[in-house]
Design a protein around this motif. Sequence first.
Motif, PDB file in Angstrom:
ATOM      1  N   ALA A  46       0.826  -1.211   0.000  1.00  0.00           N
ATOM      2  CA  ALA A  46       0.000   0.000   0.000  1.00  0.00           C
ATOM      3  C   ALA A  46       0.859   1.258   0.000  1.00  0.00           C
ATOM      4  N   LEU A  47       1.912   1.275   0.807  1.00  0.00           N
ATOM      5  CA  LEU A  47       2.787   2.448   0.843  1.00  0.00           C
ATOM      6  C   LEU A  47       3.512   2.645  -0.490  1.00  0.00           C
ATOM      7  N   THR A  48       3.919   1.540  -1.122  1.00  0.00           N
ATOM      8  CA  THR A  48       4.593   1.648  -2.415  1.00  0.00           C
ATOM      9  C   THR A  48       3.658   2.205  -3.481  1.00  0.00           C
ATOM     10  N   LEU A  49       2.436   1.678  -3.545  1.00  0.00           N
ATOM     11  CA  LEU A  49       1.474   2.176  -4.530  1.00  0.00           C
ATOM     12  C   LEU A  49       1.068   3.615  -4.226  1.00  0.00           C
ATOM     13  N   ALA A  50       0.934   3.946  -2.938  1.00  0.00           N
ATOM     14  CA  ALA A  50       0.607   5.324  -2.581  1.00  0.00           C
ATOM     15  C   ALA A  50       1.729   6.267  -2.980  1.00  0.00           C
ATOM     16  N   SER A  51       2.965   5.821  -2.817  1.00  0.00           N
ATOM     17  CA  SER A  51       4.104   6.641  -3.228  1.00  0.00           C
ATOM     18  C   SER A  51       4.100   6.862  -4.733  1.00  0.00           C
ATOM     19  N   LEU A  52       3.781   5.815  -5.503  1.00  0.00           N
ATOM     20  CA  LEU A  52       3.718   5.953  -6.954  1.00  0.00           C
ATOM     21  C   LEU A  52       2.585   6.890  -7.370  1.00  0.00           C
ATOM     22  N   ALA A  53       1.424   6.758  -6.712  1.00  0.00           N
ATOM     23  CA  ALA A  53       0.297   7.626  -7.043  1.00  0.00           C
ATOM     24  C   ALA A  53       0.632   9.082  -6.748  1.00  0.00           C
ATOM     25  N   LEU A  54       1.272   9.331  -5.605  1.00  0.00           N
ATOM     26  CA  LEU A  54       1.648  10.692  -5.238  1.00  0.00           C
ATOM     27  C   LEU A  54       2.756  11.234  -6.128  1.00  0.00           C
ATOM     28  N   ALA A  55       3.610  10.340  -6.645  1.00  0.00           N
ATOM     29  CA  ALA A  55       4.701  10.766  -7.519  1.00  0.00           C
ATOM     30  C   ALA A  55       4.189  11.407  -8.795  1.00  0.00           C
ATOM     31  N   GLY A  56       2.981  11.042  -9.231  1.00  0.00           N
ATOM     32  CA  GLY A  56       2.402  11.666 -10.403  1.00  0.00           C
ATOM     33  C   GLY A  56       2.125  13.142 -10.212  1.00  0.00           C
ATOM     34  N   TYR A  57       2.121  13.596  -8.963  1.00  0.00           N
ATOM     35  CA  TYR A  57       1.874  15.006  -8.657  1.00  0.00           C
ATOM     36  C   TYR A  57       3.143  15.742  -8.245  1.00  0.00           C
ATOM     37  N   VAL A  58       3.974  15.092  -7.406  1.00  0.00           N
ATOM     38  CA  VAL A  58       5.108  15.812  -6.807  1.00  0.00           C
ATOM     39  C   VAL A  58       6.456  15.189  -7.149  1.00  0.00           C
ATOM     40  N   GLY A  59       6.488  14.075  -7.893  1.00  0.00           N
ATOM     41  CA  GLY A  59       7.741  13.418  -8.214  1.00  0.00           C
ATOM     42  C   GLY A  59       8.102  12.349  -7.206  1.00  0.00           C
ATOM     43  N   CYS A  60       9.009  11.445  -7.608  1.00  0.00           N
ATOM     44  CA  CYS A  60       9.373  10.294  -6.764  1.00  0.00           C
ATOM     45  C   CYS A  60      10.040  10.684  -5.448  1.00  0.00           C
ATOM     46  N   PRO A  61      11.042  11.580  -5.427  1.00  0.00           N
ATOM     47  CA  PRO A  61      11.710  11.887  -4.152  1.00  0.00           C
ATOM     48  C   PRO A  61      10.753  12.441  -3.099  1.00  0.00           C
ATOM     49  N   ALA A  62       9.919  13.418  -3.478  1.00  0.00           N
ATOM     50  CA  ALA A  62       8.993  14.010  -2.513  1.00  0.00           C
ATOM     51  C   ALA A  62       7.937  13.003  -2.076  1.00  0.00           C
ATOM     52  N   ALA A  63       7.442  12.187  -3.012  1.00  0.00           N
ATOM     53  CA  ALA A  63       6.436  11.190  -2.666  1.00  0.00           C
ATOM     54  C   ALA A  63       7.001  10.159  -1.698  1.00  0.00           C
ATOM     55  N   THR A  64       8.250   9.757  -1.907  1.00  0.00           N
ATOM     56  CA  THR A  64       8.895   8.810  -0.997  1.00  0.00           C
ATOM     57  C   THR A  64       9.041   9.402   0.396  1.00  0.00           C
ATOM     58  N   ALA A  65       9.416  10.671   0.475  1.00  0.00           N
ATOM     59  CA  ALA A  65       9.570  11.326   1.773  1.00  0.00           C
ATOM     60  C   ALA A  65       8.238  11.404   2.512  1.00  0.00           C
ATOM     61  N   VAL A  66       7.161  11.674   1.774  1.00  0.00           N
ATOM     62  CA  VAL A  66       5.849  11.810   2.412  1.00  0.00           C
ATOM     63  C   VAL A  66       5.340  10.465   2.910  1.00  0.00           C
ATOM     64  N   THR A  67       5.353   9.446   2.045  1.00  0.00           N
ATOM     65  CA  THR A  67       4.794   8.151   2.445  1.00  0.00           C
ATOM     66  C   THR A  67       5.688   7.424   3.447  1.00  0.00           C
ATOM     67  N   GLY A  68       6.980   7.348   3.142  1.00  0.00           N
ATOM     68  CA  GLY A  68       7.887   6.673   4.072  1.00  0.00           C
ATOM     69  C   GLY A  68       8.008   7.403   5.387  1.00  0.00           C
ATOM     70  N   GLY A  69       8.169   8.729   5.322  1.00  0.00           N
ATOM     71  CA  GLY A  69       8.252   9.506   6.556  1.00  0.00           C
ATOM     72  C   GLY A  69       6.960   9.480   7.340  1.00  0.00           C
TER      73      GLY A  69
END
Length: 307
Positions: free
Chosen positions: A221-244
């Motif tokens: 779920a966190l991986t897919l959420a990170s990918l979905a969010l990456a479509g808006y803010v990019g991979c680095p920011a999406a990873t920081a939001v979901t993982g953090g």
Amino acid sequence: MTDWHAPDDLALRYADGSLPEADAWSLEKHLEHCTSCASRVSRAVRGTTAGVVLAEVRESVLGAAPAAARESLLTAARTDAQALTPPRTHSPALIPALTPRLARILWAAGPALRGAWLSAVLIVAVGAVVLAYGAGYAGVRPVLLVVAPVVPVVGVALSYGVYADPLHEITASTPSAGLRLVLVRTAAVLAVSLPPLTLAGVLVPSSGAPGAAAWLLPGLALTLASLALAGYVGCPAATAVTGGGWLCAVLAPALAAPGDRLTARLAEQLSACLDGAPAQGGWAAAAVLSAVALAVRRPAYDHLGRP
């Protein structure tokens, strides 16, 4: 291999660039194994304006090259043509074909599986077992369950984008780029990270924490959420939001709760987040919603990771 062959109109649309991306990608995959269709497409390309220019460039290069170099170029061209001929039987001729196939697999897998991230996954898994049995640390599983869902999220972020992949500009220009390549590399990251981390969780003592496989749905779920969010803010920011966000949601209550043993408080917090049908059902629902968001935002991934 099937008996299907590309019709002339399909070859012409591919040559003039009017063929949709998905159809072009499918045709290119077919051309890798079909000599007759490759010849048909080659003839169609030669008939375009670009084909005329390429022919002039080729003639200029061959005319200016010395005889030995010209023969070398012709030999290379014949070799490339032979490589397109599909083998008729299972013979030693199949062995050279494995090399380009392996190269395509490694390219699709992404830099995360060829760099320091793979070593980090093994270090986390092996280190957990060493801490549990070599150092006698009893609270390894709670710590492992906290870290494990973040590992694939970071791996995906390191697999795609101009800052992670030195060949990103090349891969981004291929018909298989975009969401298709992102999902292929995500699957590769999950396939590599899930088994060793889950096995390590099985081998270490439970210490009151949830089961060793309880993190799998949250990790997905966190991986897919990170990918979905990456479509808006990019991979680095999406990873920081979901993982953090995951680390804060688990660690903050455990650190603030009263008690002498941090691992016991951490195990209790993990039980609330991971144990039971309601918790796992919530993670499954989050994974489904994230997958739907990915499908909706599909066009955004054609430009994902570009500066």
